[in-house]
Design a protein around this motif. Structure first.
Motif, PDB file in Angstrom:
ATOM      1  N   ARG A   1      -2.086  -0.603  -3.795  1.00  0.00           N
ATOM      2  CA  ARG A   1      -3.256   0.049  -3.208  1.00  0.00           C
ATOM      3  C   ARG A   1      -2.875   1.428  -2.674  1.00  0.00           C
ATOM      4  O   ARG A   1      -1.782   1.628  -2.177  1.00  0.00           O
ATOM      5  CB  ARG A   1      -3.809  -0.816  -2.082  1.00  0.00           C
ATOM      6  CG  ARG A   1      -4.354  -2.154  -2.549  1.00  0.00           C
ATOM      7  CD  ARG A   1      -4.799  -3.009  -1.385  1.00  0.00           C
ATOM      8  NE  ARG A   1      -3.679  -3.430  -0.559  1.00  0.00           N
ATOM      9  CZ  ARG A   1      -3.491  -3.034   0.691  1.00  0.00           C
ATOM     10  NH1 ARG A   1      -4.335  -2.204   1.268  1.00  0.00           N
ATOM     11  NH2 ARG A   1      -2.451  -3.454   1.384  1.00  0.00           N
TER      12      ARG A   1
ATOM     13  N   ARG B   1      -9.539   4.565   1.092  1.00  0.00           N
ATOM     14  CA  ARG B   1      -8.721   3.546   0.438  1.00  0.00           C
ATOM     15  C   ARG B   1      -9.255   3.309  -0.973  1.00  0.00           C
ATOM     16  O   ARG B   1     -10.449   3.130  -1.168  1.00  0.00           O
ATOM     17  CB  ARG B   1      -8.737   2.245   1.236  1.00  0.00           C
ATOM     18  CG  ARG B   1      -7.983   2.316   2.549  1.00  0.00           C
ATOM     19  CD  ARG B   1      -8.083   1.009   3.325  1.00  0.00           C
ATOM     20  NE  ARG B   1      -7.231   1.006   4.501  1.00  0.00           N
ATOM     21  CZ  ARG B   1      -7.548   1.558   5.657  1.00  0.00           C
ATOM     22  NH1 ARG B   1      -8.724   2.159   5.788  1.00  0.00           N
ATOM     23  NH2 ARG B   1      -6.707   1.524   6.678  1.00  0.00           N
TER      24      ARG B   1
ATOM     25  N   SER C   1     -10.340   9.101   5.929  1.00  0.00           N
ATOM     26  CA  SER C   1      -9.511   7.977   5.507  1.00  0.00           C
ATOM     27  C   SER C   1     -10.187   7.317   4.310  1.00  0.00           C
ATOM     28  O   SER C   1     -11.324   6.858   4.413  1.00  0.00           O
ATOM     29  CB  SER C   1      -9.327   6.964   6.645  1.00  0.00           C
ATOM     30  OG  SER C   1      -8.581   5.838   6.216  1.00  0.00           O
TER      31      SER C   1
ATOM     32  N   HIS D   1      -3.899   4.631  -0.119  1.00  0.00           N
ATOM     33  CA  HIS D   1      -4.625   5.009   1.088  1.00  0.00           C
ATOM     34  C   HIS D   1      -4.338   6.477   1.365  1.00  0.00           C
ATOM     35  O   HIS D   1      -3.187   6.864   1.590  1.00  0.00           O
ATOM     36  CB  HIS D   1      -4.179   4.139   2.276  1.00  0.00           C
ATOM     37  CG  HIS D   1      -4.879   4.483   3.553  1.00  0.00           C
ATOM     38  ND1 HIS D   1      -4.408   4.089   4.797  1.00  0.00           N
ATOM     39  CD2 HIS D   1      -6.018   5.200   3.801  1.00  0.00           C
ATOM     40  CE1 HIS D   1      -5.219   4.541   5.730  1.00  0.00           C
ATOM     41  NE2 HIS D   1      -6.196   5.217   5.153  1.00  0.00           N
TER      42      HIS D   1
ATOM     43  N   ALA E   1       0.833  -1.202   0.000  1.00  0.00           N
ATOM     44  CA  ALA E   1       0.000   0.000   0.000  1.00  0.00           C
ATOM     45  C   ALA E   1       0.868   1.252   0.000  1.00  0.00           C
ATOM     46  O   ALA E   1       1.967   1.273   0.550  1.00  0.00           O
ATOM     47  CB  ALA E   1      -0.921   0.009   1.215  1.00  0.00           C
TER      48      ALA E   1
ATOM     49  N   VAL F   1       0.579   5.116   1.254  1.00  0.00           N
ATOM     50  CA  VAL F   1      -0.211   5.960   2.147  1.00  0.00           C
ATOM     51  C   VAL F   1       0.214   7.408   1.949  1.00  0.00           C
ATOM     52  O   VAL F   1       1.400   7.735   2.058  1.00  0.00           O
ATOM     53  CB  VAL F   1      -0.035   5.550   3.620  1.00  0.00           C
ATOM     54  CG1 VAL F   1      -0.885   6.449   4.515  1.00  0.00           C
ATOM     55  CG2 VAL F   1      -0.415   4.092   3.821  1.00  0.00           C
TER      56      VAL F   1
END
Length: 374
Positions: free
Chosen positions: A278, A289, A287, A280, A242, A244
């Motif tokens: 992914r 995703r 938040s 995020h 992921a 972020v």
């Protein structure tokens, strides 16, 4: 306050009718003929004066009627980005039976349309649609979509204006145009992701029969020769890594905050354009995703309206092994919550005058550009 001062203030406040140079000369000529008619008692001069005054009255009535019954609609794409010209359409509808002639349509900067369209004629009960270029200078929601119809028809003595307000809210995302300061960091992140995906095939799982349309590069020829049927190697699938992006809402308000918002929008847009890990996106208040909670437009809609906020504790990161990109003016405060804000990580420290790249990325950016990124 004199009468002349009041007249000037009234004109500056946006009167709906303005006398043109031709109208002023025609009025002065009518005034001269009127004085001459009263001085000489000449019937011919009185007839000429009456015809001129009638012409002024008819001109005002027809120009007013020409702008009556006009309705406007602005058609634009669903997704708009700041500082990027896009194509839209203006629809003008004449609801009265009488046609309108020589009509101009002007927009304002807040409406996204700041040019002028000219319509020689708009048929009665007719509809005209014209393409236009829309441009919004900054992110946010635009509610004051004001336009102005104007005409000098039929004789050009006055210019009559009729303001029109389009009742629709236009949401404009932050700019997602390329930013050279972030290209080197994106290249590094893309390389890390590709290396991660290449490593996913390192753990052998089993040998199984070949299935139609599978790639031949995974065929195990030794097992195939042993069994007489095509056999392929299958590898364990690791969880996708992921990325972020964290935006600290306690950034100073103004250019510093707007710069950080546009950087987040650009990164989110670019990282979701290709087959990457992914994504995020997080702040103290949200938040998201992708793709679990929505698409990239969900992030852009939030960034279009976000504003600085004080006194809210930043949440800890959910995934410690993720690639973290942090926009903050206080790395120590976020580090206490578990965010990686060292110079070797993908951390952006926002100072009073500039947006600083992390040292590891800045060195790469300096090699890619003629001047160091800042």
């Amino acid at each position: 306050m004199t009468v002349w001062t009041r007249l000037r203030e009234w004109a500056a406040s946006g009167m709906r009718q303005q006398v043109t140079l031709g109208g002023l000369l025609f009025t002065l000529a009518a005034l001269v003929i009127g004085l001459a008619a009263f001085a000489s008692a000449n019937n011919l001069l009185f007839l000429i004066l009456a015809a001129m005054l009638s012409t002024l009255l008819v001109s005002g009535f027809i120009s007013r009627l020409s702008l009556a019954g006009l309705k406007l609609d602005l058609l634009h794409p669903e997704h708009l980005s700041a500082r990027r010209r896009i194509s839209g359409r203006v629809v003008v509808q004449n609801e009265k039976i009488m046609p309108s002639f020589s009509v101009q349509l002007a927009g304002t900067l807040q409406s996204g349309f700041d040019s002028i369209l000219y319509f020689p004629s708009i048929p009665g009960k007719g509809r005209i649609e014209e393409p236009v270029d829309l441009f919004f200078p900054k992110r946010g929601i635009y509610k004051e979509n004001t336009f102005n119809f104007s005409t000098r028809f039929p004789f050009g003595f006055t210019e009559r204006r009729a303001p029109v307000r389009v009742l629709q809210d236009v949401l404009v995302y932050p700019s997602v145009d390329p930013q050279p300061e972030l290209e080197a960091m994106l290249a590094g992140i893309t390389g890390d992701i590709q290396a991660h995906f290449r490593g996913r095939s390192g753990d052998f799982y089993r040998i199984r029969p070949y299935e139609q349309f599978e790639s031949a590069r995974h065929v195990d020829w030794r097992a195939t020769a042993h069994t007489g049927d095509l056999q392929v190697r299958e590898f364990a699938r690791e969880e996708e890594q992921a990325i972020v992006i964290f935006l600290d809402l306690e950034l100073p308000e103004g250019d510093i905050f707007e710069n950080a918002v546009e950087c987040c929008a650009y990164l989110a847009w670019r990282l979701t354009r290709g087959p990457v890990a992914r994504l995020h996106f997080a702040t103290q208040t949200t938040s998201v995703r992708v793709p679990e909670d929505g698409e990239v437009y969900t992030i852009l809609k939030y960034l279009a309206l976000v504003s600085p906020s004080r006194g809210k504790v930043p949440p800890p990161p959910d995934e410690q092994d993720s690639i973290q990109i942090v926009f903050t003016a206080a790395p120590g405060r976020l580090a206490a919550e578990g965010w990686r804000t060292e110079a070797s990580d993908s951390c952006f420290v926002v100072g009073p005058d500039q947006l600083c790249l992390p040292r590891a990325r800045a060195a790469t950016a300096a090699g890619a550009n003629s001047t160091p990124a800042s």
